[in-house]
Enzyme design. Structure first.
Site, PDB file in Angstrom:
ATOM      1  N   HIS A   1      40.569  37.281  47.243  1.00 45.86           N
ATOM      2  CA  HIS A   1      40.658  37.569  48.673  1.00 45.86           C
ATOM      3  C   HIS A   1      41.637  36.599  49.332  1.00 45.86           C
ATOM      4  CE1 HIS A   1      36.319  39.331  48.472  1.00 45.86           C
ATOM      5  NE2 HIS A   1      37.229  40.174  48.033  1.00 45.86           N
TER       6      HIS A   1
ATOM      7  N   ASP B   1      31.190  41.494  47.810  1.00 46.56           N
ATOM      8  CA  ASP B   1      32.201  42.265  47.096  1.00 46.56           C
ATOM      9  C   ASP B   1      32.073  42.037  45.598  1.00 46.56           C
ATOM     10  OD1 ASP B   1      34.353  43.974  46.846  1.00 46.56           O
ATOM     11  OD2 ASP B   1      35.858  42.419  47.156  1.00 46.56           O
TER      12      ASP B   1
END
Length: 395
Positions: free
Chosen positions: A222, A318
């Site tokens: 990310h 996630d």
């Protein structure tokens, strides 16, 4: 009288929150406007107390000993003593205090942020730029910076490190047994997902992969645009395998790793016997683009049971649903352990959901990846197949 486990958990959480003390924050930035914006925005959170501000690193170090902050937001470009110099001094006396770098979304800012992470910064947030509206800037800070502070200080706040995590049908405190390794599954690709703490964690894993590694590696970290390119270049300079930022249409090859570019989902498509990378800007998932779940779903579809998924340190949820897809297709998933994770959100939830085939400290992950890939392929390739080993851990 004994309370049921879930009642005891709710009672303990309620008690912690009643006794919660706000996180003491020191804001360090050379811009008066940014200092006020950060201070005003953070002070509106009951969980935070901005105990002071500083316009350069020298002042910040002096105020640390006076104010005893529990978290620092640190600008990178400052006069007198910049953020990297300040961070190095902080880490000489305090290895544990969370430090979040506050950097610009530029090439210079990205390079400096990655350097700061290697020097011991806990995480980073990007400064609002060219928003044209204080309200938009405040919302960006609230959306990006506040969740990171809460995740890094979750133990003090008595909160879950993954506030956006889906509810799992699992007893509180229970730890599902690791799944036994599935025999006969030849691993054809390694897919890695990580977030907070990920750049340093990847730097402890990717450089240990041998140059003749027999399968490709795909990674979601990310990060925003520009940052991912610098991360790929940084890893490439330290690794035996080739490491690049993912490009649309790129053919997957053994002994090479691809980092998903910021602001793009990266997927793998299969046509006949060929697998290639694809990029898209579909809606974010889990508030992320790139998202680990998107990548994991695609590799499960393209490779079936030939996938080894790896979920490393990171905030949020996630990767949980993607891990389920990999298992449904017959693949394997391993995760980083809590002790070596900066935030045990993503890997912790995969483990809590019963989707982990094993839980390993960061220092053992590279060796375990290499071992599982080699072992899965040795039966098919014959008894003489080389089993890879890791001889020298990365410092």
């Amino acid at each position: 009288m004994h309370r049921p486990l879930w009642v005891q958990h709710d009672f303990d959480t309620w008690s912690q929150q009643l006794n919660m003390k706000p996180v003491r924050i020191l804001v360090v930035d050379d811009s008066v406007v940014i200092r006020k914006l950060l201070s005003d925005t953070l002070s509106k959170e009951a969980a935070f107390e901005v105990v002071g501000t500083a316009g350069d690193g020298h002042i910040a170090l002096a105020k640390m000993s006076q104010l005893h902050p529990e978290l620092i937001t640190l600008d990178i470009e400052m006069p007198v003593m910049n953020g990297l110099e300040t961070l190095a001094e902080i880490r000489k006396s305090d290895q544990k205090i969370p430090v979040i770098m506050f950097s610009t979304l530029t090439e210079r800012g990205a390079a400096a942020t990655l350097e700061a992470l290697s020097l011991g910064a806990s995480d980073y947030a990007t400064k609002p730029s060219n928003t044209g509206s204080p309200a938009v800037a405040i919302e960006q800070i609230r959306a990006e910076l506040i969740p990171k502070i809460k995740a890094l200080c979750s133990a003090q706040l008595g909160t879950n490190a993954s506030p956006a995590a889906p509810k799992m049908a699992i007893a509180v405190g229970a730890r599902p047994a690791a799944r036994p390794r599935k025999p006969g599954k030849r691993i054809e690709i390694v897919a890695i997902g990580t977030s907070t703490g990920g750049p340093n964690a990847l730097a402890q894993v990717i450089p240990l992969v041998p140059k003749d590694f027999p399968v490709p590696i795909v990674v979601v970290q990310h990060m925003p645009p520009i940052f991912t390119r610098f991360l790929a270049e940084r890893l490439a300079n330290r690794s035996e395998i080739r490491v690049e930022e993912g490009q649309a249409g790129g053919a997957l090859e053994p002994g090479k790793a691809w980092i998903a570019p910021g602001n793009y989902h990266m997927t793998v498509s299969r046509t006949a016997n060929e697998r290639r990378l694809k990029l898209n800007q579909d809606a974010p998932e889990n508030s992320c683009r790139p998202a680990v779940d998107v990548l994991f779903r695609s590799v499960a579809e393209a490779y079936g049971g030939g996938v080894l998924g790896v979920v490393m340190t990171g905030m949020g949820s996630d990767g949980v649903l993607g891990a389920q897809r990999i298992h449904a297709a017959g693949g394997e998933v391993i995760v980083q352990d809590e002790a070596t994770s900066v935030v045990w959100g993503m890997p912790g939830l995969v483990q809590a959901a019963g989707e982990a085939d094993g839980v390993f400290p960061l220092g053992e992950l590279a060796g375990e990846i290499i071992r599982r890939v080699a072992q899965s392929r040795s039966a098919a390739l014959g008894a003489g197949t080389r089993l890879y080993t890791v001889e020298h851990p990365v410092k």
